[in-house]
Design a protein around this motif. Structure first.
Motif, PDB file in Angstrom:
ATOM      1  N   LYS A   1      37.170  49.653  38.665  1.00 33.85           N
ATOM      2  CA  LYS A   1      37.853  48.653  37.791  1.00 33.85           C
ATOM      3  C   LYS A   1      38.260  49.003  36.358  1.00 33.85           C
TER       4      LYS A   1
ATOM      5  N   SER B   1      33.606  39.785  54.899  1.00 36.25           N
ATOM      6  CA  SER B   1      35.061  39.336  54.094  1.00 36.25           C
ATOM      7  C   SER B   1      34.670  37.452  54.219  1.00 36.25           C
TER       8      SER B   1
ATOM      9  N   GLN C   1      38.033  34.749  49.927  1.00 29.48           N
ATOM     10  CA  GLN C   1      38.443  36.024  48.897  1.00 29.48           C
ATOM     11  C   GLN C   1      36.866  35.982  48.257  1.00 29.48           C
ATOM     12  N   LYS C   2      36.051  36.080  48.697  1.00 28.10           N
ATOM     13  CA  LYS C   2      34.807  37.077  48.469  1.00 28.10           C
ATOM     14  C   LYS C   2      33.691  37.975  49.262  1.00 28.10           C
TER      15      LYS C   2
ATOM     16  N   ARG D   1      41.259  44.842  46.068  1.00 32.93           N
ATOM     17  CA  ARG D   1      42.382  45.141  46.029  1.00 32.93           C
ATOM     18  C   ARG D   1      43.309  46.040  44.552  1.00 32.93           C
ATOM     19  N   VAL D   2      42.546  45.749  43.697  1.00 30.16           N
ATOM     20  CA  VAL D   2      43.027  46.755  42.728  1.00 30.16           C
ATOM     21  C   VAL D   2      42.497  47.757  42.781  1.00 30.16           C
TER      22      VAL D   2
ATOM     23  N   ASP E   1      44.798  49.363  45.717  1.00 30.32           N
ATOM     24  CA  ASP E   1      46.381  49.281  45.230  1.00 30.32           C
ATOM     25  C   ASP E   1      46.912  50.534  44.337  1.00 30.32           C
TER      26      ASP E   1
ATOM     27  N   ASP F   1      33.703  40.531  44.773  1.00 29.65           N
ATOM     28  CA  ASP F   1      35.378  39.606  45.050  1.00 29.65           C
ATOM     29  C   ASP F   1      35.916  40.968  44.952  1.00 29.65           C
ATOM     30  N   ILE F   2      36.646  40.055  46.052  1.00 26.52           N
ATOM     31  CA  ILE F   2      37.937  41.319  47.443  1.00 26.52           C
ATOM     32  C   ILE F   2      39.127  40.781  46.432  1.00 26.52           C
ATOM     33  N   ASP F   3      39.416  40.308  45.645  1.00 28.67           N
ATOM     34  CA  ASP F   3      40.576  41.180  44.202  1.00 28.67           C
ATOM     35  C   ASP F   3      40.321  42.669  43.617  1.00 28.67           C
ATOM     36  N   ASP F   4      39.260  42.213  43.326  1.00 26.54           N
ATOM     37  CA  ASP F   4      38.641  43.505  42.518  1.00 26.54           C
ATOM     38  C   ASP F   4      39.398  45.387  43.551  1.00 26.54           C
TER      39      ASP F   4
END
Length: 514
Positions: A503, A469, A472-473, A275-276, A279, A270-273
């Motif tokens: 994460k 990518s 978002q995956k 990004r966490v 950041d 997961d791209i959101d993971d």
């Protein structure tokens, strides 16, 4: 490449049987309504010539999973109206009167470039990991004939999983680099929710503004940092050419590894993971990628060397094992594009007859030390990768490798640069490539694409890791020399597990802060 007529002889389930390819060379008119008078012959780039050498004969393979089965006749017509219109896809490489390699447009027989492989039953195609094994076997398939455009599409209907069909695009690396080819492919697609719109791709992060009175000082400091990092990078590069090589681990390649049978596996993260984690360390997606590669390789090598006899699971205390794995030198050859990639709208214009002079390979590469060490804090893998990445970004090392190679090729021809590139790559352990994809679901010819993952074959590396990518995956792909790394799936799992550990570490810190 030939295909045996009649009943095929007994062969392994995943062996490849490719049909004969034929195209017209003389007096041909392109099926895309272009003529040689309308398209002046363009020279082959230095990197394109490099990839034509026997020891650097590289192919890019991009696998696209489709939601619905592929109608082959409609699919061929769609390709003729899009991809084939690009000059590289209806040209062959020939020498002009001056002895210069140039691209010459010819007629394209679409039926010779797009086909469904024969010899497989419906049960074979629907078997788990059939597509991955097919792509791995395709990496060892015979080279394409230079008498025709250097690309082909393999269509597999009836595959299992989330995709009812797959298309594997096999393209010779001389046609372009991975980012350019992916951009061209995306220029042929449209958004699922907005069928008349081109997809959007990630944009570069904007640099923070600097107050006007700090501009001269900031510029001077930036130039000094650039100069210093470039000197260090070039010293490292020349040391690698002359004597510095990676540790002789169980995964390091050797001369001839480019011809070895391959294995391929991928995992979706997961791209959101990412990004966490990004950041949390104020880094980039690339920093997270190199961090999880380092963490994954550390765990994989622990298992291969059996350093800890009491290992019962992946979640153990690794403090006992700093004697071997932590002291290994493992580096990656990371490719980089040294010129801006054309936008999707510009590429769409190219396929309608616009200028194509900025197309092709213009690749440099960086030698990137991988932080394969034990860290008590999982995020330290990313912090270590970020520190190295910042030095590489503030350096001209990548540009130097391209321009020095182009100059050497102009003086000596492509043989010596190919030997040096092969030697330098073999001094390292792995190759890494990161290709950004569309940020929303896309479709080709009205058929939604559910996943995309790239691979490359022919490079002298026992381990290649590709990051792609999409919506978002991301697919994290490992292609390996089968005799050295027979279980690329395990390596992919270790890297995915490392991301989850990072994460959880971020979440734990946030809880402690609250």
């Amino acid at each position: 490449m030939t295909q045996t007529r009649g009943k095929p002889p007994p062969s392994p389930i995943y062996s490849l049987r490719l049909r004969r390819i034929a195209t017209k060379l003389e007096g041909a008119v392109s099926s895309t309504n272009f003529t040689r008078q309308a398209e002046p012959d363009e020279p082959v780039t230095p990197c394109g010539r490099l990839f034509c050498q026997p020891n650097m004969n590289c192919y890019i393979m991009c696998t696209l999973g489709f939601k619905n089965p592929i109608n082959l006749p409609d699919f061929k017509r769609a390709l003729q109206e899009t991809l084939v219109k690009h000059k590289r896809f209806h040209s062959v490489m020939k020498k002009n009167m001056n002895g210069t390699d140039v691209w010459v447009p010819i007629e394209v027989d679409i039926h010779a470039h797009v086909f469904e492989p024969s010899g497989f039953s419906e049960e074979d195609v629907a078997a788990p990991h059939f597509v991955e094994k097919y792509v791995a076997d395709l990496a060892s398939a015979p080279s394409m004939s230079f008498s025709r455009p250097l690309w082909e599409c393999h269509v597999l209907n009836g595959t299992s999983g989330d995709a009812a069909a797959h298309m594997i695009v096999r393209v010779h690396h001389s046609l372009g680099d991975g980012i350019s080819l992916m951009s061209l492919l995306l220029a042929c697609t449209r958004r699922v929710n907005h069928p008349h719109m081109l997809p959007s791709v990630p944009s570069k992060r904007k640099k923070p503004k600097v107050e006007p009175y700090f501009v001269p000082l900031n510029s001077l400091w930036t130039m000094l940092i650039l100069l210093w990092n470039t000197i260090l990078g070039l010293a490292y590069y020349f040391a690698t050419i002359l004597w510095m090589k990676d540790s002789d681990t169980k995964i390091k390649g050797h001369y001839g590894v480019d011809k070895a049978p391959k294995s391929l596996m991928y995992t979706v993260i997961d791209i959101d993971d990412m990004r966490v984690v990004k950041d949390a360390v104020n880094g980039t997606i690339n920093d997270v990628l190199m961090g999880i590669i380092g963490a994954g390789l550390h765990r994989y090598l622990e298992g291969r060397y059996k350093v800890m006899q009491d290992v019962q699971s992946r979640d153990v205390d690794h403090r006992k094992d700093k004697s071997i794995v932590d002291h290994l030198r493992i580096r990656a050859t990371a490719l980089m594009n040294t010129r801006p990639t054309p936008g999707l709208q510009e590429l769409a214009t190219m396929m309608e007859g616009g200028s194509q002079t900025q197309w092709g390979n213009r690749l440099g590469y960086l030698i990137f030390p991988i932080p394969v060490k034990h860290f008590s804090d999982p995020l330290d893998h990313v912090r270590a990768a970020k520190k190295i990445g910042n030095q590489k970004k503030a350096s001209l090392e990548g540009a130097f490798t391209y321009w020095s190679g182009a100059l050497l090729m102009a003086i000596t021809g492509p043989v010596l640069p190919a030997l040096l590139t092969e030697h330098t790559t073999l001094q390292t352990t792995l190759a890494v490539s990161n290709v950004p994809g569309p940020m929303e679901p896309v479709m080709f010819n009205g058929n939604p694409i559910v996943h995309i993952y790239p691979a490359a074959a022919g490079q002298p590396s026992s381990l290649s890791i590709f990051f792609q990518s999409y919506d978002q995956k991301a697919c994290l792909v490992a292609m390996t020399a089968r005799d050295l790394i027979p279980d690329p799936g395990a390596l992919c799992e270790y890297m995915a597990d490392a991301l989850q550990e990072m994460k959880r570490a971020v979440a734990s810190r946030r809880q402690d802060a609250n």
